[in-house]
Design a protein around this motif. Structure first.
Motif, short mmCIF file in Angstrom:
data_model
loop_
_atom_site.label_atom_id
_atom_site.label_comp_id
_atom_site.label_asym_id
_atom_site.label_seq_id
_atom_site.Cartn_x
_atom_site.Cartn_y
_atom_site.Cartn_z
N ASP A 273 0.81 -0.93 -0.08
CA ASP A 273 0.29 0.36 0.43
C ASP A 273 1.14 1.04 0.05
O ASP A 273 1.23 1.53 1.01
CB ASP A 273 -0.43 0.31 1.03
CG ASP A 273 -1.83 1.31 1.39
OD1 ASP A 273 -2.39 2.22 0.28
OD2 ASP A 273 -2.65 0.67 2.25
N GLU B 40 0.55 4.16 -1.07
CA GLU B 40 -0.28 5.74 -0.79
C GLU B 40 -0.46 5.71 0.95
O GLU B 40 -0.22 6.81 1.20
CB GLU B 40 -1.51 5.94 -1.22
CG GLU B 40 -1.91 6.87 -0.41
CD GLU B 40 -3.39 6.94 -1.65
OE1 GLU B 40 -4.17 6.65 -0.97
OE2 GLU B 40 -3.87 8.28 -2.50
N MET B 41 -0.90 4.80 1.39
CA MET B 41 -0.84 4.71 3.11
C MET B 41 0.51 4.61 3.40
O MET B 41 1.02 5.74 4.64
CB MET B 41 -1.30 3.08 3.70
CG MET B 41 -1.70 3.16 5.05
SD MET B 41 -2.60 4.12 5.76
CE MET B 41 -1.82 5.11 7.21
N LEU B 42 2.13 4.34 2.98
CA LEU B 42 3.15 4.56 3.43
C LEU B 42 3.26 6.03 3.55
O LEU B 42 3.94 6.72 4.55
CB LEU B 42 4.66 3.93 3.11
CG LEU B 42 3.98 2.65 3.62
CD1 LEU B 42 3.04 1.57 3.69
CD2 LEU B 42 6.23 2.72 4.07
N ARG B 43 3.18 6.63 2.27
CA ARG B 43 3.13 7.99 2.21
C ARG B 43 2.03 8.16 3.29
O ARG B 43 3.01 10.22 3.69
CB ARG B 43 2.27 8.63 0.59
CG ARG B 43 3.32 8.49 -0.07
CD ARG B 43 3.32 9.24 -1.67
NE ARG B 43 4.25 8.54 -2.52
CZ ARG B 43 4.53 7.06 -3.62
NH1 ARG B 43 2.87 6.72 -3.66
NH2 ARG B 43 5.44 7.31 -3.90
N PHE B 44 1.05 8.46 3.31
CA PHE B 44 0.41 9.08 4.31
C PHE B 44 0.82 8.82 5.84
O PHE B 44 0.63 9.36 6.54
CB PHE B 44 -0.95 8.37 4.58
CG PHE B 44 -1.55 8.28 3.80
CD1 PHE B 44 -2.01 9.93 3.26
CD2 PHE B 44 -3.08 7.27 3.06
CE1 PHE B 44 -2.48 10.46 1.81
CE2 PHE B 44 -4.10 7.82 1.96
CZ PHE B 44 -3.69 9.49 1.41
N LEU B 45 2.02 8.25 6.15
CA LEU B 45 2.70 7.99 7.24
C LEU B 45 4.31 8.61 7.07
O LEU B 45 4.86 8.62 7.72
CB LEU B 45 2.98 6.06 7.98
CG LEU B 45 1.49 6.10 7.45
CD1 LEU B 45 1.59 4.13 7.91
CD2 LEU B 45 1.08 6.34 9.17
#
Ligand SMILES: Nc1ncnc2c1ncn2[C@@H]1O[C@H](COP(=O)(O)OP(=O)(O)OP(=O)(O)O)[C@@H](O)[C@H]1O
Ligand SMILES: [Mg+2]
Lengths: 251, 324
Positions: B197, B199-204
């Motif tokens: 995922d 995108e989720m890592l970017r959100f983090l």
């Protein structure tokens, strides 16, 4: 940080202090489709804002725009957080600036344990709560730290999603439907976690189908309709005003 | 068919599989993480092999072994930043076209610079000998030089080229190192999470892009290792890249797109299949059978692919939904 900078004349003439968070005339697109159509609102520090609206009103899109997701792409407008221009940042830069989106569907990383999901949140600058503190607040996650996170129940996954945000040094928490798909008893559990988040003083924007629950938690409400802000005011007012709820929330 | 010839066929199978595995691992690593089908991977091998020839001539083989993988790592990152990244969001067919294009350009440039023929790639003196394997009670003449390895089940003794053995060992070490990197380091954890995922890592707050770029570099570096150690075995000519890419790509497909374990097993399977048909063709007495086996030798790799894919359309370890 110098005295000279603090005493700049521009600051002195500003009539009101800059808000902690501000979305100013934000427009965003999914490819050709124009979805966020000039959203404009502010959030004060430590405030909880319920971002409400009917299905398809653009709540998720607004949160994703604030978190600087690639989609929808920001076309114009400004987004400020604690004096930092989020609108000039990429997704990971916005996250480092302190935005934490807890997305709908929670987006727990499959194949990673509960603990690994938390560790991954602490790789980038700047980490927030250490693991020990997280486990103290979320004993259920402590019990399951070695479990493949995706095999947990929906409620536990939601806890992990919130905990993962707290694992970062966050200034603004964005919650997209934290109660979605959860049984009432579990909703109460998540609610008490969010009450605690409020007590700690984390500035939060919460999107929730369960508008009443969100309004009970929130200080203020912002109601979206067709991609723009249709109403904003005290949460209590929306709770009291049946016409308003009926018109924009269909409840 | 003696135990000794079977033993040697196994070693040959391992050695063939090793080259396939190194190239296929790079391919599947890049596909599994970045979702890009990199048909230029054979070209990376080619560049590595040519670099290795000249580095070995001018600087010595020892330095070539260190330098070439580093050069390829840098080249890989440049290639990802300069070209490949613009194709992440494009259909696989576009990716195949552009990487195939790179492969052809590299091949033609090398042809133009160094000619279409093999260029000699001499082994270093320390890698040129044979390793002697001997069985229980074998009477090995003292005059035979080189390394000796006891192998109790052999009858008498058998030789295997030291360089090919080294290739097998280097491959095993590389695979282990890659596995350890992905499985036991924080970098690996973030990569694995990023594969699931991004995108989720970017959100983090994670800069996924730079890590993926490094990963592409690592894929190219593995092709670099393959080029230095495999070059003397496969020979160095402009067509070797494509000649290796095809079976390596089959390895990826047989193993299951994006599965590293699958790629390993499939590489071994293809290596053994081709080694054993060649071995049987040489050993069999009957002329018709010999002819059939010699013919089979050319197509056995494809035959294995057909059989595996008929039984398991997604490959040995393929997951649902990948490349569909
Ligand atoms: N990826 C996308 N591409 C194109 N249009 C999209 C995309 N995602 C959402 N939309 C459209 O944008 C509009 C707003 O969607 P959004 O998900 O922001 O609404 P929402 O208020 O969160 O709704 P819900 O309450 O159903 O979650 C909808 O009309 C939706 O169809
Ligand atoms: Mg939504």
């Amino acid at each position: 940080m110098t005295i000279a900078a603090e005493a700049r004349p521009a600051d002195a003439v500003a009539s009101a202090p800059a808000p902690f968070f501000a979305a100013r005339d934000v427009h965003a697109y999914y490819g050709e489709s124009y979805i966020v159509q000039g959203v404009d609102f502010e959030v004060r520090e430590k405030e909880i804002v319920a971002l409400l609206g009917r299905n398809g009103a653009g709540k998720t899109s607004t949160l994703r725009t604030i978190a600087r997701a690639a989609q929808p792409s920001l076309k114009s407008g400004e987004i400020w957080l604690g004096g930092m221009p989020l609108h000039r940042m990429s997704t990971h830069e916005a996250a480092r600036a302190g935005v934490q989106l807890v997305p709908e569907d929670r987006r727990i990383i499959p194949g990673l344990t509960v603990e690994q999901n938390l560790i991954v949140a602490q790789v980038a600058e700047r980490p927030g709560w250490p693991l020990a503190q997280i486990y103290e607040h979320f004993p259920r996650l402590a019990e399951r730290r070695r479990q493949d996170a995706i095999t947990m129940s929906g409620g536990e996954q939601q806890m992990l999603a919130v905990a993962r945000a707290l694992a970062r040094d966050l200034k603004l928490l964005l919650l997209d439907e934290p109660y979605e798909g959860l049984a009432p008893t579990i909703v109460r559990e998540i609610e008490s976690i969010l009450q605690e988040v409020k007590r700690i003083g984390i500035t939060t924007i919460i999107v929730e189908q369960n508008a009443i629950a969100a309004l009970q938690l929130a200080d203020r409400a912002v109601i979206l309709d067709m991609g723009t802000v249709a109403y904003q005011g005290p949460a209590q007012e929306v709770l009291d005003n049946a016409d308003l709820r009926h018109q924009y929330l269909a409840i | 068919m003696t135990i000794n010839s079977i033993f040697l066929m196994v070693l040959t199978g391992l050695q063939l599989g090793a080259i396939y595995a190194l190239i296929a691992l790079g391919l599947t690593l890049i596909f599994g993480t970045l979702g890009v089908v990199n048909f230029a991977h054979g070209a990376l091998y080619l560049i590595a092999a040519y670099c290795a020839v000249f580095a070995a001539q001018s600087l010595g083989f020892g330095l070539a072994i260190v330098l070439v993988p580093i050069i390829l790592f840098i080249f890989g990152i440049a290639m990802e930043r300069g070209l490949i990244r613009f194709f992440y969001q494009r259909p696989h067919t576009d990716q195949i076209l552009v990487t195939f294009g790179i492969a052809i350009v590299v091949e033609e440039v090398l042809k133009w610079m160094f000619g279409a023929n093999n260029i000699p790639f001499a082994l270093p003196s320390w890698g040129a000998g044979q390793v002697l394997f001997y069985g229980l009670g074998a009477n090995v003449p003292a005059a035979i030089p080189g390394i000796r390895v006891p192998m109790p089940f052999l009858e008498g003794f058998a030789f295997f080229p030291a360089w090919r053995l080294l290739l097998i060992i280097v491959t095993a070490v590389t695979i282990f190192a890659l596995f350890a990197l992905l499985q036991f380091t924080r970098f690996g954890l973030v990569l694995r999470a990023g594969m699931r995922d991004p995108e989720m890592l970017r959100f983090l707050g994670v800069n996924v892009t730079i890590r993926f770029s490094i990963l592409f570099g690592i894929g190219a570096m593995i092709a670099g290792i393959a080029g230095v150690f495999g070059g003397p075995v496969t020979q160095v000519s402009p067509t070797v890249g494509m000649a290796l890419l095809v079976p390596s790509f089959l390895v990826v497909v047989i193993g299951g797109m994006g599965s590293m374990l699958g790629a390993l097993v499939a590489a071994l399977l293809l290596g053994m299949a081709s080694s054993f048909t060649t071995g049987f063709a040489a050993a069999v007495g009957d002329p018709t059978a010999k002819m059939a086996l010699t013919a089979l030798q050319q197509i056995v790799v494809y035959l294995v692919a057909v059989v595996v894919l008929l039984i398991r359309p997604r490959g040995l370890f393929g997951k649902k939904g990948i490349f569909e």
